[in-house]
Design a protein around this motif. Structure first.
Motif, mmCIF file in Angstrom:
data_model
loop_
_atom_site.group_PDB
_atom_site.id
_atom_site.type_symbol
_atom_site.label_atom_id
_atom_site.label_comp_id
_atom_site.label_asym_id
_atom_site.label_seq_id
_atom_site.Cartn_x
_atom_site.Cartn_y
_atom_site.Cartn_z
ATOM 1 N N ASP A 1 0.836 -1.211 0.000
ATOM 2 C CA ASP A 1 0.000 0.000 0.000
ATOM 3 C C ASP A 1 0.867 1.255 0.000
ATOM 4 O O ASP A 1 0.563 2.241 -0.674
ATOM 5 N N CYS A 2 1.937 1.201 0.778
ATOM 6 C CA CYS A 2 2.836 2.359 0.844
ATOM 7 C C CYS A 2 3.477 2.624 -0.515
ATOM 8 O O CYS A 2 3.579 3.775 -0.949
ATOM 9 N N VAL A 3 3.905 1.545 -1.178
ATOM 10 C CA VAL A 3 4.534 1.708 -2.485
ATOM 11 C C VAL A 3 3.536 2.323 -3.476
ATOM 12 O O VAL A 3 3.872 3.229 -4.248
ATOM 13 N N ARG B 1 1.090 4.241 -2.763
ATOM 14 C CA ARG B 1 0.913 5.657 -2.383
ATOM 15 C C ARG B 1 2.075 6.506 -2.921
ATOM 16 O O ARG B 1 1.865 7.618 -3.407
ATOM 17 N N LEU B 2 3.273 5.959 -2.855
ATOM 18 C CA LEU B 2 4.436 6.706 -3.354
ATOM 19 C C LEU B 2 4.318 6.919 -4.871
ATOM 20 O O LEU B 2 4.655 7.990 -5.380
ATOM 21 N N LYS B 3 3.817 5.891 -5.559
ATOM 22 C CA LYS B 3 3.632 6.030 -7.014
ATOM 23 C C LYS B 3 2.632 7.144 -7.312
ATOM 24 O O LYS B 3 2.831 7.961 -8.210
ATOM 25 N N ILE C 1 1.944 9.675 -5.495
ATOM 26 C CA ILE C 1 2.567 10.972 -5.188
ATOM 27 C C ILE C 1 3.426 11.434 -6.358
ATOM 28 O O ILE C 1 3.376 12.589 -6.764
ATOM 29 N N ASP C 2 4.192 10.494 -6.916
ATOM 30 C CA ASP C 2 5.042 10.856 -8.058
ATOM 31 C C ASP C 2 4.212 11.305 -9.257
ATOM 32 O O ASP C 2 4.550 12.275 -9.930
#
Lengths: 244, 188
Positions: free
Chosen positions: A62-64, A66-68, A70-71
């Motif tokens: 889930d964190c990964v 979310r980072l995508k 954001i990018d």
């Protein structure tokens, strides 16, 4: 009596070499301190070894994700941010160019606008002129600065008012083929989607709702002739209407 | 530019993935709720990613745990109402752990399982629990704990000593309840 905090710091490796040597010497002679030290060490080892690890693979995924996101968001914001001034500038230029073009071409109206204008024609409170009241009619025609060529065309009524907030005259005409309406507006207008016709002054033909119309500009005024006949027939009538 | 961002994210993900179990475990032991822990850990990861350019490159795990701890203190604890037990005990006398050890460490620790440790940990007030978690489970130094919790080192030392003592007491009570320890058992 040894400070218990020193014993905890000893176990945690937070003492300097000098402090450690001193404490080692003190502990040798203090059984209670030795017990306390052993107890602290046991607990520390116990926690390090026995605290279960936490399963968190799905949370990491889930964190990964979310980072995508954001990018991606940053990427879009970057583009918008970088070209915002250009977009605003282009939009502003379009407005300016449109304004200049409109100013150069005068008022431009679409056939829908003309129909709307004709429908929204607001006559003055004066009653329409009754045929036969020549004096009043002539006065009105004089004010309108036009005259209808005599012959086959009769003026049934005339009224003054405004069209799109501009002074206008509406004449109801009749000839052998039927009734027509002539609108004269005290302004030079452009006729956006009417077809150009041959003739002098240049004329434009098109539809106003179900009715055909021809329009032209003469002497700084705009004329629209509307009737239940084809454009050629209206053109012929229009050519017989002369400005005095 | 795009590749630069991608590289940055890859570098961050590589480091963050290694320490994520610690981040999530700490979040879970602080909030005691898996759902809240997930939110807390995710927010910490996002904050860290946004601040990754400012990371000095020294100790990534300590930096991450500092973020998650600060987030918890600033955000989650504000929601808690009522007095904080941790602060009430801050100035009390530190009881020696061994003095209460009618209970032998070997018996106590050998028979305690993971779930019981988690339960016992949850009984320790939050400030003290945090010090124990960061020191004994995550292996942080006093200075790193002080930075993470924004308190002086002296307070960290005191909280750690008191927290360990409370945890041992909780474990002992648990063992007595479960019956694998009996009151008056000797240390031999």
């Amino acid at each position: 009596m040894i400070d218990p905090l020193q014993l905890h710091a000893y176990v945690d490796g937070e003492l300097t070499a000098e402090e450690k040597v001193t404490l080692d010497a003190e502990i040798l002679n203090d059984q209670a301190a030795q017990q306390e030290l052993a107890s602290i060490q046991s607990l520390k080892v116990f926690l390090a070894e026995k605290v279960p690890s936490v399963e968190c693979k799905s949370e990491w995924k889930d964190c990964v994700g979310r980072l995508k996101e954001i990018d991606k968001t940053r990427h879009v914001e970057g583009i918008v941010g970088r070209y915002a001034w250009a977009l605003c500038g282009a939009f502003f230029c379009m407005i300016v160019v449109g304004g200049v073009a409109r100013r150069g071409a005068g008022d431009r109206v679409q056939s829908d606008d003309l129909a709307q204008m004709a429908l929204s024609f607001r006559g003055s409170n004066r009653p329409a002129v009754v045929p036969g009241e020549d004096k009043a009619l002539q006065q009105l025609l004089h004010n309108a600065a036009i005259s209808v060529a005599p012959g086959n065309i009769r003026v049934l009524s005339a009224a003054r008012g405004t069209l799109n907030d501009r002074p206008a005259v509406k004449l109801c005409l009749r000839d052998a083929k039927g009734d027509m309406a002539l609108m004269m507006i005290q302004a030079q207008m452009g006729f956006e989607d009417l077809q150009s016709m041959e003739g002098q002054p240049p004329m434009y033909a098109g539809k106003l709702g179900d009715l055909n119309c021809v329009a032209w500009v003469e002497e700084g005024r705009s004329f629209v002739l509307i009737g239940e006949r084809d454009a050629t027939g209206l053109h012929e009538v229009a050519s017989r209407i002369k400005i005095q | 530019m795009l590749f630069g961002k991608r590289d940055k994210r890859d570098a961050f993900e590589r480091q963050a993935e290694k320490v994520f179990p610690s981040v999530f475990g700490t979040a879970l032991r602080l909030t005691r709720s898996r759902e809240e822990a997930e939110d807390l850990a995710q927010e910490a990861i996002v904050r860290a990613y946004e601040a990754f350019d400012r990371f000095d490159g020294s100790n990534f795990k300590a930096w991450m745990l500092r973020i998650v701890t600060n987030l918890y203190i600033n955000k989650y604890r504000q929601r808690q109402r009522g007095p904080q037990l941790g602060s009430l005990d801050e100035e009390g006398v530190i009881e020696p752990m061994a003095a209460e050890s009618e209970v032998p460490d070997r018996v106590l620790f050998d028979n305690t399982v993971g779930a019981e440790i988690e339960d016992a940990l949850s009984k320790v007030p939050i400030d003290f629990r945090l010090a124990v978690l960061l020191s004994d489970i995550e292996g942080m130094s006093y200075q790193e704990i002080a930075d993470a919790t924004d308190v002086p080192i002296g307070t960290v030392r005191s909280r750690l000593a008191r927290g360990r003592s409370m945890l041992r007491k909780a474990l002992t009570e648990y063992a007595l309840q479960e019956g694998y320890l009996k009151k008056g058992a000797s240390n031999d």
